[in-house]
Each structure stands twice: as C-alpha cells, then as structure tokens.
Write a protein that holds these residues in place. Structure first.
Motif, PDB file in Angstrom:
ATOM      1  N   GLN A   1       0.831  -1.207   0.000  1.00 58.04           N
ATOM      2  CA  GLN A   1       0.000   0.000   0.000  1.00 58.04           C
ATOM      3  C   GLN A   1       0.870   1.264   0.000  1.00 58.04           C
ATOM      4  O   GLN A   1       0.576   2.223  -0.712  1.00 58.04           O
ATOM      5  N   TYR A   2       1.927   1.255   0.795  1.00 60.75           N
ATOM      6  CA  TYR A   2       2.832   2.409   0.830  1.00 60.75           C
ATOM      7  C   TYR A   2       3.423   2.648  -0.563  1.00 60.75           C
ATOM      8  O   TYR A   2       3.433   3.779  -1.062  1.00 60.75           O
TER       9      TYR A   2
ATOM     10  N   LYS B   1       2.291   1.658  -3.459  1.00 57.49           N
ATOM     11  CA  LYS B   1       1.233   2.030  -4.402  1.00 57.49           C
ATOM     12  C   LYS B   1       0.975   3.534  -4.363  1.00 57.49           C
ATOM     13  O   LYS B   1       0.917   4.189  -5.408  1.00 57.49           O
ATOM     14  N   TYR B   2       0.836   4.077  -3.176  1.00 56.40           N
ATOM     15  CA  TYR B   2       0.517   5.501  -3.052  1.00 56.40           C
ATOM     16  C   TYR B   2       1.740   6.394  -3.250  1.00 56.40           C
ATOM     17  O   TYR B   2       1.622   7.493  -3.784  1.00 56.40           O
ATOM     18  N   THR B   3       2.909   5.928  -2.862  1.00 54.40           N
ATOM     19  CA  THR B   3       4.130   6.711  -3.052  1.00 54.40           C
ATOM     20  C   THR B   3       4.442   6.901  -4.536  1.00 54.40           C
ATOM     21  O   THR B   3       4.832   7.985  -4.962  1.00 54.40           O
ATOM     22  N   PHE B   4       4.272   5.840  -5.307  1.00 54.91           N
ATOM     23  CA  PHE B   4       4.610   5.892  -6.728  1.00 54.91           C
ATOM     24  C   PHE B   4       3.389   6.096  -7.618  1.00 54.91           C
ATOM     25  O   PHE B   4       3.502   6.051  -8.836  1.00 54.91           O
ATOM     26  N   ASN B   5       2.205   6.291  -6.985  1.00 58.48           N
ATOM     27  CA  ASN B   5       0.963   6.562  -7.712  1.00 58.48           C
ATOM     28  C   ASN B   5       0.709   5.509  -8.800  1.00 58.48           C
ATOM     29  O   ASN B   5       0.532   5.830  -9.976  1.00 58.48           O
ATOM     30  N   LEU B   6       0.682   4.248  -8.375  1.00 57.22           N
ATOM     31  CA  LEU B   6       0.498   3.134  -9.298  1.00 57.22           C
ATOM     32  C   LEU B   6      -0.786   2.377  -8.995  1.00 57.22           C
ATOM     33  O   LEU B   6      -1.305   2.425  -7.880  1.00 57.22           O
ATOM     34  N   SER B   7      -1.266   1.648  -9.972  1.00 55.68           N
ATOM     35  CA  SER B   7      -2.443   0.807  -9.792  1.00 55.68           C
ATOM     36  C   SER B   7      -2.049  -0.457  -9.026  1.00 55.68           C
ATOM     37  O   SER B   7      -0.861  -0.783  -8.884  1.00 55.68           O
ATOM     38  N   ASP B   8      -3.065  -1.187  -8.572  1.00 57.71           N
ATOM     39  CA  ASP B   8      -2.812  -2.467  -7.910  1.00 57.71           C
ATOM     40  C   ASP B   8      -2.024  -3.396  -8.825  1.00 57.71           C
ATOM     41  O   ASP B   8      -1.072  -4.048  -8.404  1.00 57.71           O
TER      42      ASP B   8
END
Length: 109
Positions: A64-65, A67-74
């Motif tokens: 989750q970290y 995903k949000y840090t690099f602004n990526l999809s699942d």
C-alpha cells in the motif's frame, strides 16, 4: 505462494541483503518503520480459521505504501514488485522472489 521452509529450497534462493544498496531510501525507511505497530493494529483483523491463509501484514502495508508513493495501480504494483528487489526488501522479503506476492484483482474477474 507458499514460503519455502526446507534448507534445500533456500540453497538456490538469492538473498536480498547483499543485492540492495544500504543507502537506498527504501532500505533506510524499512529499518526505521515500526512494523510491529502495524501488526498490533491490524492483527486482530486476521482470522486463522477463515478463508485463505493471510499474507504477512508487513507485505500488505508495504504494498500500500509503494502504491501511493509511486501513484500506481494495484496491477502495476504487483507486476513491479516481481522486478524490484528494493520493493521486495521494503516489504520484508529476505530472498528475491520470482512470483507475485498476491494475485491481481483483475486476474480473478
């Protein structure tokens, strides 16, 4: 994905520690995050008697970290994790993994 517990299986696995640069930001961050705090907070939400075996809390929080840090999809996180030893190290892996840590949401539809 099942963890390899036997010594013969570990013989051919590549340890991550010598592969990663200790000065890399994710390596340094992984050493200062209080991972046990996440386990305390989320541990009660896991039930050993229900459904599939749970994935490690550090893995799920780490994904989750990232995903949000690099602004990526699942899907992008799962695909990138297989290729990135820093992401694997950050998520608590000791050995380089060649398989995704979780199934992609879209794969199951």
């Amino acid at each position: 994905m099942k963890a390899k517990n036997n010594k013969a299986g570990l013989l051919f696995q590549q340890p991550l520690k010598p592969l990663v640069n200790p000065d890399h930001s994710l390596v340094q961050l992984s050493e200062v995050v209080n991972w046990s705090r996440f386990e305390e907070k989320f541990g009660s939400l896991y039930s050993p008697d229900s459904g599939r075996p749970a994935k490690p809390i550090r893995l799920m929080v780490g994904l989750q970290y990232l995903k949000y840090t690099f602004n990526l999809s699942d899907e992008a996180i799962v695909a990138g994790w297989v290729e990135n030893p820093y992401w694997q190290y950050f998520c608590g892996e000791r050995y380089f993994q060649h398989e995704p840590p979780i199934e992609s949401f879209l794969k199951n539809q």
